[in-house]
Design a protein around this motif. Structure first.
Motif, PDB file in Angstrom:
ATOM      1  N   MET A 973       0.869  -1.129   0.102  1.00 16.56           N
ATOM      2  CA  MET A 973      -0.003  -0.038  -0.127  1.00 16.56           C
ATOM      3  C   MET A 973       0.786   1.365  -0.032  1.00 16.56           C
ATOM      4  O   MET A 973       0.477   2.264  -0.502  1.00 16.56           O
ATOM      5  CB  MET A 973      -1.094   0.132   1.056  1.00 16.56           C
ATOM      6  CG  MET A 973      -2.036  -0.992   0.961  1.00 16.56           C
ATOM      7  SD  MET A 973      -3.307  -0.623  -0.210  1.00 16.56           S
ATOM      8  CE  MET A 973      -4.172  -2.224  -0.600  1.00 16.56           C
ATOM      9  N   THR A 974       2.067   1.261   0.629  1.00 14.71           N
ATOM     10  CA  THR A 974       3.058   2.386   0.565  1.00 14.71           C
ATOM     11  C   THR A 974       3.301   2.596  -0.778  1.00 14.71           C
ATOM     12  O   THR A 974       3.330   3.788  -1.277  1.00 14.71           O
ATOM     13  CB  THR A 974       3.967   2.152   1.521  1.00 14.71           C
ATOM     14  OG1 THR A 974       3.586   1.874   2.835  1.00 14.71           O
ATOM     15  CG2 THR A 974       5.123   3.286   1.554  1.00 14.71           C
ATOM     16  N   GLU A 979       2.856   5.913  -5.925  1.00 13.74           N
ATOM     17  CA  GLU A 979       2.777   6.150  -7.489  1.00 13.74           C
ATOM     18  C   GLU A 979       1.366   6.810  -7.595  1.00 13.74           C
ATOM     19  O   GLU A 979       1.281   7.724  -8.600  1.00 13.74           O
ATOM     20  CB  GLU A 979       2.182   4.446  -8.075  1.00 13.74           C
ATOM     21  CG  GLU A 979       3.383   3.492  -8.115  1.00 13.74           C
ATOM     22  CD  GLU A 979       4.433   3.938  -9.242  1.00 13.74           C
ATOM     23  OE1 GLU A 979       3.925   4.491 -10.302  1.00 13.74           O
ATOM     24  OE2 GLU A 979       5.641   3.599  -9.052  1.00 13.74           O
ATOM     25  N   ILE A 980       0.078   6.758  -6.670  1.00 11.27           N
ATOM     26  CA  ILE A 980      -0.914   7.646  -7.024  1.00 11.27           C
ATOM     27  C   ILE A 980      -0.495   9.250  -6.791  1.00 11.27           C
ATOM     28  O   ILE A 980      -0.833   9.909  -7.484  1.00 11.27           O
ATOM     29  CB  ILE A 980      -2.111   7.353  -6.265  1.00 11.27           C
ATOM     30  CG1 ILE A 980      -2.604   5.954  -6.878  1.00 11.27           C
ATOM     31  CG2 ILE A 980      -3.114   8.497  -6.381  1.00 11.27           C
ATOM     32  CD1 ILE A 980      -3.968   5.243  -5.836  1.00 11.27           C
ATOM     33  N   ARG A 992      -0.509  -1.840 -10.241  1.00  9.21           N
ATOM     34  CA  ARG A 992       0.026  -2.629 -10.875  1.00  9.21           C
ATOM     35  C   ARG A 992       1.560  -2.444 -10.951  1.00  9.21           C
ATOM     36  O   ARG A 992       2.275  -3.477 -10.410  1.00  9.21           O
ATOM     37  CB  ARG A 992      -0.178  -2.749 -12.689  1.00  9.21           C
ATOM     38  CG  ARG A 992       0.665  -3.418 -13.359  1.00  9.21           C
ATOM     39  CD  ARG A 992       0.447  -2.775 -14.895  1.00  9.21           C
ATOM     40  NE  ARG A 992       1.388  -3.560 -15.756  1.00  9.21           N
ATOM     41  CZ  ARG A 992       2.076  -3.140 -16.987  1.00  9.21           C
ATOM     42  NH1 ARG A 992       1.964  -1.897 -16.914  1.00  9.21           N
ATOM     43  NH2 ARG A 992       2.855  -3.946 -17.550  1.00  9.21           N
ATOM     44  N   GLU A 993       1.893  -1.110 -10.768  1.00  5.35           N
ATOM     45  CA  GLU A 993       3.444  -0.866 -10.554  1.00  5.35           C
ATOM     46  C   GLU A 993       3.714  -1.726  -9.021  1.00  5.35           C
ATOM     47  O   GLU A 993       4.794  -2.019  -8.770  1.00  5.35           O
ATOM     48  CB  GLU A 993       3.834   0.574 -10.646  1.00  5.35           C
ATOM     49  CG  GLU A 993       3.503   1.037 -12.077  1.00  5.35           C
ATOM     50  CD  GLU A 993       4.678   0.753 -12.903  1.00  5.35           C
ATOM     51  OE1 GLU A 993       5.728  -0.012 -12.613  1.00  5.35           O
ATOM     52  OE2 GLU A 993       4.141   0.460 -14.052  1.00  5.35           O
ATOM     53  N   ALA A 994       2.885  -1.329  -8.182  1.00  8.99           N
ATOM     54  CA  ALA A 994       3.049  -1.689  -6.694  1.00  8.99           C
ATOM     55  C   ALA A 994       3.373  -3.211  -6.804  1.00  8.99           C
ATOM     56  O   ALA A 994       4.116  -3.674  -5.977  1.00  8.99           O
ATOM     57  CB  ALA A 994       2.218  -1.305  -5.768  1.00  8.99           C
ATOM     58  N   MET A 998       6.722  -5.668  -5.856  1.00  2.64           N
ATOM     59  CA  MET A 998       6.491  -6.901  -4.960  1.00  2.64           C
ATOM     60  C   MET A 998       7.031  -7.927  -5.385  1.00  2.64           C
ATOM     61  O   MET A 998       7.742  -8.800  -4.945  1.00  2.64           O
ATOM     62  CB  MET A 998       5.133  -7.025  -4.203  1.00  2.64           C
ATOM     63  CG  MET A 998       4.596  -5.721  -3.349  1.00  2.64           C
ATOM     64  SD  MET A 998       5.322  -5.527  -1.998  1.00  2.64           S
ATOM     65  CE  MET A 998       4.388  -6.926  -0.802  1.00  2.64           C
ATOM     66  N   TRP A 999       6.591  -8.498  -6.639  1.00  5.83           N
ATOM     67  CA  TRP A 999       7.068  -9.444  -7.559  1.00  5.83           C
ATOM     68  C   TRP A 999       8.443  -9.666  -7.799  1.00  5.83           C
ATOM     69  O   TRP A 999       9.014 -10.491  -7.676  1.00  5.83           O
ATOM     70  CB  TRP A 999       6.093  -9.637  -8.693  1.00  5.83           C
ATOM     71  CG  TRP A 999       6.629 -11.029  -9.457  1.00  5.83           C
ATOM     72  CD1 TRP A 999       6.391 -12.342  -9.097  1.00  5.83           C
ATOM     73  CD2 TRP A 999       6.989 -10.969 -10.657  1.00  5.83           C
ATOM     74  NE1 TRP A 999       6.769 -12.970 -10.160  1.00  5.83           N
ATOM     75  CE2 TRP A 999       7.436 -12.074 -11.238  1.00  5.83           C
ATOM     76  CE3 TRP A 999       7.510  -9.739 -11.695  1.00  5.83           C
ATOM     77  CZ2 TRP A 999       8.236 -12.699 -12.553  1.00  5.83           C
ATOM     78  CZ3 TRP A 999       8.004 -10.343 -12.952  1.00  5.83           C
ATOM     79  CH2 TRP A 999       8.301 -11.626 -13.149  1.00  5.83           C
ATOM     80  N   ASN A1000       8.907  -8.317  -7.870  1.00  9.38           N
ATOM     81  CA  ASN A1000      10.416  -8.566  -8.225  1.00  9.38           C
ATOM     82  C   ASN A1000      11.434  -8.445  -6.963  1.00  9.38           C
ATOM     83  O   ASN A1000      12.480  -8.528  -7.180  1.00  9.38           O
ATOM     84  CB  ASN A1000      10.820  -6.989  -9.183  1.00  9.38           C
ATOM     85  CG  ASN A1000      10.301  -7.258 -10.605  1.00  9.38           C
ATOM     86  OD1 ASN A1000      10.511  -8.380 -11.341  1.00  9.38           O
ATOM     87  ND2 ASN A1000       9.501  -6.339 -11.067  1.00  9.38           N
TER      88      ASN A1000
END
Length: 1020
Positions: A973-974, A979-980, A992-994, A998-1000
């Motif tokens: 969420m941070t 991003e927003i 999506r970017e967040a 996390m996935w990376n």
């Protein structure tokens, strides 16, 4: 295969209600069976008997109480007359004693004490004969006949009535003659001899009018209406009922008024206008209770149960039927008892409890035969046949149907005849004799049409389409199916708004499935004819209709102009419900018994039912609702024009029993795909869902088998576009962003695609239209986080500073989840310390004068429901969620359960509270567990928190699909808000970017940590 239970439900309720109608007519006639002359003539008798002034006074006082007509006044009159009777007897006044006994019998008859009534009548009869009072003798004989009629002893009733009739004529008592003719007509009506009944009613009617008997005229008009109703001539029936109703009201005859209201309700019920039917029944019920008419009350309760059964609300139906049954028995109404037993059996049949259903039917059948009710006997035989049909005993089923059919015809029950013919057709279908089955349905169809049974007609047309499809006659099948769908849409619009309409729609989804199947088969044969576009439109018509209507109601502000007292009642019920559920939660945190929980559950369910009924009433009386035009589901061209853009691909799924479908829609094209059957998809999706929900070692690649089913067919069309996913069934629980790209099993779809979900494509268009000109809120973000859940929270003792954030090596907290409270054994709601970190990080991104940060005690229900929350563009809740899949009204968010004084506080913000909020927010984020879930309703999707916040005004809602990890969610969420708020990204891009970050990362690579969150609503 044609499913016979669908027809039988319609036949059952209609036939049963016809019986109910007859019973209501009994109540109406019964009021006249004593005939008003016996009571009105008593003052003359009393005047002649001046030697017993005390008895005369008591008799007159009793008469005045009798004329008030309430249950209480009737009992008071009975007490007066009991004393008067003793005085007359002591004085040797046989005439006075006879009149008083007759009157006492009448009261007991009205109060349902039939045997006591007979005792009094049989004491009065020899006294009248002894004094040579042939008018009194006739009245008593007529009343005895009426009691035997209501007890189901029809031949005995006729014997007494036929003794009374010549006596009335001999003494030229036209009113008594008319009442007796009316009652003889009723007996023949209940025996199924409709023309004979009409002959007697039509003899009675001019006599009623000749003597100015307005109440009697109303009763006979009502009874004539019943005959026409049972013959299927609904409009003629309504004409007679609508003549009767004002007459009953004019003379203050509440019993007769209630009977006519009940009968009007039955007509509308059979025509599919369920809300109008319920309105009539609910007007009748208090009138019947006021006059102490337990038989009539039982009838109306039974009929209300019938409406709920037909709408798919089985438990509510059982509740009403089980209220009716003891009343039937208390008044000795064997026919009514049998009818209610049969109806209870039908509900259990539809619930799959076949043996229980048979038990109830077999209790009903001998009672029906004993009272000579051939119509209801036919219904019950037909229903028993349906049970055996569903159990695979086809020959036994046919035997019962063939017993029922001649009875249906003998009593002129064309609606029931159509049902039984349709069910016989269903048996032959299952035996492979398709043409024979079609022949029976072709006999049934004109009967259903003739009596205006739109539900039955739709069922029969669906059965015909199924058979025609099996014979390869696809075009003919499509014609019938289109008629069935149009009828279904019409019936849906007539169903009560709200929950009941939603439930009704869930019961007819098989029709849409067959319609889509037919269209897709025709598309395979004729790919250029546009059948795939029609199938896509049918898919839109079959889903999330209630949500679309909710959004339309929100835009229309349906509460404006409604009686403030109704709105206050609504708030009161919501407050009571919240209090009960808070009490239940507190109970589960300590020692409790099953009985205590069950008692609170019962109270809660009662309040939910009252609230649903009241909210339906609010809609009905709302001036804005009356003018509201509900949006219609969009067709393909409208979706392409109003929803999609050049960068968005719509993937719409439909799961079917035989096979499933996927439509891939762009701004200028549609491509359809055939997928495996629903069962096969569920067999792959369920284990994947279980793994990703619970196991933090789950990898993206584990979703490959599901991705190969859902994504591989359309993979060449994806082209890095934004994906709008409209799922169905179990697919609503699947994180599409975490599914792998089929050719790259370790790479999730979100690497190449923004992904947004919706209940239907139409929903996006409706939201855009409604919110197009809305002003943006002045302030940026309101965050509610880290509430106080436990009595041992250190903050209650001011031991821990509000600024004391957790350390990253706190492994216990790192493993904590924002958990889901469910049922009676709800888990202890642990503190979510990382939600505080999350809130602090979000708040730091926004100037202090444009934010609200509510932590700890401040993260309260009071603040969450305060009007000031409407000043913020983004509302963020970081807390525990509560999902109730049985009663979605009880789902919600959990905020602080204690106040600053350490006292227990109601911190639950439930769905009903959310519906009453005004939140014109651009984004609502539910950073809690499973907030994207809810009760899955066939044809509607997930009924949960998302629709509540959309109704309140949210343009988009971010929700989760499983219990999310506290620390991981805090970090996700941070990044999402960075991003927003820092990069000025749209929420769909920011999410999506967040998730990609996390996935990376090494620590949070498993989709268990980041895949739960999805965004619903408009992506623009």
């Amino acid at each position: 295969m044609i499913k016979p239970h669908k027809s039988i439900k319609i036949g059952l309720i209609t036939a049963t209600l016809s019986v109910m109608l007859g019973e209501s007519v009994v109540a109406t006639s019964s009021q006249l069976k004593t005939s008003s002359s016996s009571l009105e003539s008593t003052p003359i008798i009393l005047a002649q008997n001046s030697s017993n002034s005390e008895a005369d006074r008591l008799r007159q006082e009793g008469l005045q109480l009798f004329q008030q007509g309430t249950a209480e006044s009737l009992r008071q009159a009975l007490e007066k007359w009991q004393v008067a009777r003793q005085l007359y007897r002591a004085a040797g006044d046989r005439r006075g004693e006879a009149v008083t006994l007759l009157s006492m019998g009448r009261i007991n008859d009205l109060l349902g004490e039939k045997q006591t009534a007979l005792d009094y009548y049989n004491q009065a009869l020899p006294l009248y004969r002894a004094v040579g009072d042939r008018g009194g003798e006739a009245t008593t004989l007529s009343n005895i006949g009426a009691v035997y009629d209501s007890l189901g002893e029809k031949q005995t009733a006729l014997d007494y009535l036929n003794q009374a009739l010549p006596l009335f004529r001999a003494v030229e008592d036209i009113g008594g003659e008319a009442a007796t003719l009316n009652n003889i007509g009723h007996v023949y009506d209940s025996l199924g001899e409709k023309q004979t009944a009409l002959d007697y009613y039509n003899q009675a009617l001019p006599l009623r009018r000749a003597v100015g008997d307005t109440g009697g005229e109303a009763a006979t008009l009502n009874n004539i209406g019943h005959v026409y109703d049972s013959l299927g001539e609904k409009q003629t029936a309504l004409d007679y009922y609508n003549q009767a109703l004002p007459l009953s009201r004019a003379v203050g005859d509440r019993r007769g008024e209630a009977a006519t209201l009940n009968n009007i309700g039955l007509v509308y019920d059979s025509l599919g206008e369920k809300q109008t039917a319920l309105d009539c029944y609910n007007q009748a019920l208090p009138l019947l209770r006021a006059v102490g008419d337990r038989g009539g009350e039982a009838t109306t309760l039974n009929n209300i149960g019938g409406v709920y059964d037909s709408l798919g609300e089985k438990q509510t139906a059982l509740d009403y039927l089980n209220q009716a049954l003891p009343l039937r028995r208390a008044v000795g109404d064997r026919g009514g008892e049998a009818t209610t037993l049969s109806n209870i059996g039908a509900v259990y049949d539809s619930l799959g409890e076949k043996q229980t259903a048979l038990d109830y039917y077999n209790q009903a059948l001998p009672l029906l035969r004993a009272v000579g009710d051939r119509g209801m006997e036919a219904t019950t035989l037909s229903n028993i046949g349906a049970v055996y049909d569903s159990l695979g005993e086809k020959q036994t089923a046919l035997d019962y149907y063939n017993q029922a059919l001649p009875l249906r015809r003998a009593v002129g029950d064309r609606e029931g005849e159509a049902t039984t013919l349709s069910n016989i057709g269903a048996v032959y279908d299952s035996l492979g004799e398709k043409q024979t089955a079609l022949d029976y349905l072709n006999q049934a169809l004109p009967l259903s049409r003739a009596v205006g049974d739109r539900g039955g007609e739709a069922t029969i047309l669906t059965g015909m389409a199924f058979l025609q499809r099996s014979q390869g006659e696809l075009t003919e099948a499509l014609v019938n199916m289109e008629k069935a769908i149009n009828l279904t849409e019409e019936l849906r619009s007539l169903a009560p708004p709200g929950e009941l309409r939603q439930t009704f729609f869930s019961t007819v989804q098989d029709r849409y499935q067959l319609y889509i199947e037919l269209l897709m088969e025709l598309h395979q044969q004729n790919p250029q004819k546009g059948y795939d576009a029609l199938a896509f439109h049918a898919s839109e018509r079959s889903r999330a209709r209630r949500l679309l209507e909710l959004l339309a109601e929100a835009g229309a502000n349906i509460r404006e102009g409604v009686d403030p007292q109704l709105l206050q009642q609504e708030q009161s019920l919501i407050q009571q419900l919240n209090a009960i559920e808070h009490q239940r939660y507190e109970l589960t945190q300590g020692q409790f018994t099953t009985e205590q929980i069950d008692a609170l559950k019962t109270q809660s369910q009662s309040l939910i039912n009252q609230l649903n009924q009241l909210q339906t009433q609010i809609r009905v009386v709302s001036p804005n609702y009356a003018n509201l035009q509900y949006p219609q589901p969009l067709n393909l061209e409208q979706v392409q024009q109003q929803v999609l853009d050049d960068d968005t691909l719509l993937l719409q799924y439909y799961l079917g029993e035989e096979r499933s479908f996927l439509w891939a829609v762009t701004k200028d094209s549609i491509t359809s795909y055939i997928l495996p059957a629903q069962g096969e998809i569920e067999a792959v999706a369920a284990p994947y869902r279980e793994a990703i929900n619970r196991d933090n070692t789950t990898t993206v690649a584990q979703g490959l088998p599901l991705s190969e089913i859902l994504i591989s067919p359309v993979v060449n069309q994806l082209n890095n576009q934004r994906l709008l996913i409209v799922g169905d069934g179990i697919l609503q629980f699947i994180p599409f962003a975490a599914l792998p790209i089929p050719s790259q099993p370790d790479t999730p779809l979100l690497v190449e695609h923004e992904i947004v979900t919706a209940s239907s494509a139409t929903l996006i268009a409706i939201q855009r239209e409604q919110l197009a000109n809305r002003d943006t809120a002045a302030k940026i973000v309101a965050v509610l986080a880290d509430p106080i859940f436990e009595s041992n929270d250190q903050r209650l003792n001011q031991i821990t500073s509000d600024n004391n954030s957790p350390s990253l090596d706190d492994l216990a907290l790192a493993r904590a989840t924002r958990s889901l409270g469910l049922g009676d054994t709800a888990p202890q709601l642990n503190r979510l310390k990382y939600s505080r970190v999350e809130a602090e990080n979000i708040a730091e991104l926004v100037p202090e004068n444009e934010r609200m940060k509510a932590l700890g005690f401040e993260a309260s229900r009071y603040l969450a429901t305060h009007p000031n929350l409407s000043e913020y563009q983004i509302i963020h809740f970081a807390t525990h969620g509560l999902i109730d899949t049985v009663n979605p009204e009880l789902s919600g968010l959990v905020l602080s359960l204690f106040n600053y004084q350490g006292e227990s506080d109601n911190g639950f913000v439930r769905l009903n509270d959310i519906f009453n909020l005004n939140l014109p927010a651009e984004l609502v984020v539910l950073s809690a567990c499973q907030t994207g879930l809810g009760r899955e309703v066939r044809g509607e999707g997930l009924v949960g928190l998302t629709r509540g916040f959309m109704y309140a005004g949210a343009r988009r809602v971010v929700v989760s699909l499983w219990n999310v990890n506290d620390l991981a969610t805090s970090q996700l969420m941070t990044r999402f808000y960075q991003e927003i708020l820092n990069e000025n990204q749209q929420p769909i891009i920011a999410l999506r970017e967040a998730q990609l970050e996390m996935w990376n990362s090494g620590q949070w690579q498993s989709p268990y940590y980041w895949g739960a969150f999805t965004i619903q609503g408009d992506w623009r």
